[in-house]
Design a protein around this motif. Structure first.
Motif, mmCIF file in Angstrom:
data_model
loop_
_atom_site.group_PDB
_atom_site.id
_atom_site.type_symbol
_atom_site.label_atom_id
_atom_site.label_comp_id
_atom_site.label_asym_id
_atom_site.label_seq_id
_atom_site.Cartn_x
_atom_site.Cartn_y
_atom_site.Cartn_z
ATOM 1 N N GLY B 118 6.398 -7.451 7.662
ATOM 2 C CA GLY B 118 5.405 -7.693 6.620
ATOM 3 C C GLY B 118 4.739 -6.427 6.110
ATOM 4 N N GLN B 119 4.668 -5.401 6.961
ATOM 5 C CA GLN B 119 4.055 -4.151 6.522
ATOM 6 C C GLN B 119 4.881 -3.511 5.407
ATOM 7 N N GLU B 121 7.029 -5.075 3.526
ATOM 8 C CA GLU B 121 7.019 -5.977 2.370
ATOM 9 C C GLU B 121 5.743 -5.806 1.553
ATOM 10 N N ALA B 122 4.618 -5.677 2.252
ATOM 11 C CA ALA B 122 3.354 -5.496 1.533
ATOM 12 C C ALA B 122 3.392 -4.194 0.746
ATOM 13 N N ALA B 123 3.895 -3.139 1.380
ATOM 14 C CA ALA B 123 3.974 -1.849 0.691
ATOM 15 C C ALA B 123 4.903 -1.953 -0.524
ATOM 16 N N SER B 124 6.052 -2.617 -0.345
ATOM 17 C CA SER B 124 6.983 -2.772 -1.467
ATOM 18 C C SER B 124 6.357 -3.575 -2.584
ATOM 19 N N SER B 125 5.663 -4.652 -2.211
ATOM 20 C CA SER B 125 5.101 -5.514 -3.247
ATOM 21 C C SER B 125 4.015 -4.790 -4.039
ATOM 22 N N LEU B 126 3.446 -3.726 -3.468
ATOM 23 C CA LEU B 126 2.461 -2.930 -4.197
ATOM 24 C C LEU B 126 3.125 -1.862 -5.055
#
Ligand SMILES: Nc1ncnc2c1ncn2[C@@H]1O[C@H](COP(=O)(O)OP(=O)(O)OP(=O)(O)O)[C@@H](O)[C@H]1O
Ligand SMILES: [Mg+2]
Lengths: 264, 226
Positions: B118-119, B121-126
């Protein structure tokens, strides 16, 4: 289900004006995990400013569908067009789309080694190349908006779950997205914290944000959604305005699902 | 053995000091390079193209499963046959760095693998690029997780640097050998350097704890993180 404070009346379902164009368009989308057919011929058009709630049993493909929209997952067939840009393997386009689409996760996924403020400014500084001072101001603006400016210098581990999720929403908003995706933003929270997060989402809806939200908070769906989607086994089974969806579900599976989640 | 027999050893303090300086230099330089290269190898072994992954795996397994003495002999005596001639100090630095890189790679890789997906993924989604996500988001908590293991490995490198005396690098244990053969105070000379190594190791460990907090991963709360 939590009772939300009554809020200013939301705009009714948006008039479908052809000229405004769709914010998101999924056409004939199919996806497999190996042999497993996880998304089956998904067709969905989301208009600008529209708020859509997606529900369905566990494993029905809800997360997979919204994760395809910002390319956390890849689809194998059909097309996904976000804000006029078609998703392909072109990395530049993926970057472009990710800058327009914000996402909130069930487990918040805040960065534990950064303060709340740094969590919010990371992407503006590194992706938007914003000067640190401007990024700090922007971050404080959104922290005030989610009502926790006083937590700016703490670390995520020092905040409650509800506060962490509001930080995650603020973090996404700092990128000024046109579209927000939520994947069960309240299902990891203690009941008393669900409300504060839903209120934040309602106020976002009131400002006209395009929202796709996987949630089983049916009170929230009734209050803000223009349409509710029911998914099962990788398909969109039913899609309707909230009133009709809840009072008069068409499909047996929808009825069963609603009776299960509204039953207790 | 009495106090006076130690005095002969302490008379040689300038050479002890030189040896100490060499040991510290070998340790600090190879530690820095080893951690940096180990980090890059960890990234390569997780995210790199397939050929690179295999290459790194082979490298790591080779250097973790052969004796350090053999490695340093190969680099100093074996490489000249292939046309690469290194002076003893350079050969020692290369050997220590290559050896440490292999261990550091494994340690850091374990830290990265323990980071929830999730870390990233969160970075990618930003909108962060994969390299940005790796260095800004994935790496610092991974380092924090494995810093105790890394500290131990770096202390091992400090102690392993004693083997560099075998290719006549004038570090601490080399000087001890020299003093021993000059004064015939074998036992005393080795006791003195052993105590110096002990002091160095304790100091180094303390320093690494401080460096970790100050420069590598920061002082964030370790409680309640996902
Ligand atoms: N990386 C993966 N590899 C293989 N199968 C996967 C993967 N991710 C999800 N699946 C499977 O795809 C199906 C849909 O998963 P998805 O997470 O989209 O469901 P969901 O509707 O979000 O469920 P939930 O309500 O439990 O979150 C599930 O059967 C799941 O086991
Ligand atoms: Mg899900």
């Amino acid at each position: 289900m939590s009772n939300l404070a009554p809020s200013a009346a939301l705009a009714p379902a948006l008039p479908v004006s052809a000229s405004s164009g769709a914010a998101i368009e999924l056409v004939g989308v199919n996806k497999w995990y190996g042999e497993f057919h996880v998304l089956k011929d998904i067709n969905l058009r989301v208009h600008r400013g529209e708020r859509i709630v997606i529900c369905g049993p566990s494993g029905s493909g809800k997360s997979t569908m919204i994760r395809c929209i910002n390319r956390l997952e890849e689809h194998q067939q059909g097309s996904i067009i976000v804000d006029g840009i078609e998703l392909t393997n072109d990395l530049k386009r993926i970057d472009e789309i990710r800058r327009e689409v914000g996402m909130c996760f069930q487990h918040f996924n805040l960065f534990p080694h950064l303060t709340i403020l740094e969590n919010l400014t990371l992407a503006p500084i590194w992706v938007r190349k914003m000067p640190k001072k401007d990024a700090d101001e922007l971050a404080m603006h959104f922290l005030r908006k989610v009502k926790i400016p006083e937590q700016a210098n703490k670390y995520p581990g020092q905040l409650s779950g509800g506060q962490q999720q509001r930080v995650a929403i603020a973090r996404a908003l700092c990128m000024k997205p046109k579209i927000m995706l939520f994947d069960e933003p309240t299902s990891a929270l203690d009941p008393e914290m669900v409300k504060e997060v839903l209120e934040t989402m309602v106020s976002l809806a009131e400002e006209g944000m395009t929202m796709l939200c996987v949630t089983h908070e049916m009170g929230f769906a009734r209050q803000v959604a223009n349409r509710v989607i029911f998914m099962d086994a990788g398909q969109i089974i039913e899609m309707n305005e909230p009133e009709a969806f809840f009072s008069n579900p068409q499909h047996e599976r929808t009825k069963l699902f609603l009776s299960q989640i509204l039953g207790h | 053995m009495n106090l006076s027999s130690f005095i002969d050893v302490f008379h040689s303090w300038p050479s002890l000091l030189n040896g100490l300086a060499m040991t510290v230099m070998l340790t600090l330089v190879s530690s820095f390079l080893g951690v940096v290269l180990g980090t890059l190898c960890a990234w390569g072994s997780l995210r790199g193209p397939k050929a690179l992954r295999w290459f790194i795996r082979g490298y790591v397994e080779f250097f973790r499963n052969t004796p350090f003495l053999g490695q340093i002999f190969f680099i100093f005596f074996g490489l000249p046959a292939l046309g690469v001639k290194l002076d003893p100090v350079t050969a020692a630095l290369v050997a220590l760095t290559i050896n440490l890189t292999a261990y550091a790679c494994e340690i850091i890789r374990a830290g990265i693998e323990a980071t929830p997906a999730g870390q990233f993924e969160a970075a990618s989604s930003l909108g962060l690029k994969p390299a940005q996500a790796f260095f800004l988001v994935i790496l610092p908590p991974a380092f924090q997780r494995v810093w105790p293991a890394m500290t131990s490995q770096l202390v091992i490198i400090l102690l392993a640097s004693a083997l560099c005396s075998q290719i006549s690098v004038a570090e601490l244990s080399y000087e001890a050998n020299m003093i021993a053969s000059r004064t015939f105070r074998n036992f005393e000379a080795y006791i003195v350097v052993t105590v110096i190594y002990l002091g160095l190791a304790v100091l180094f460990r303390e320093m690494l704890t401080w460096v970790g907090r100050r420069f590598v991963y920061g002082e964030f709360a370790t409680v309640g993180q996902r």
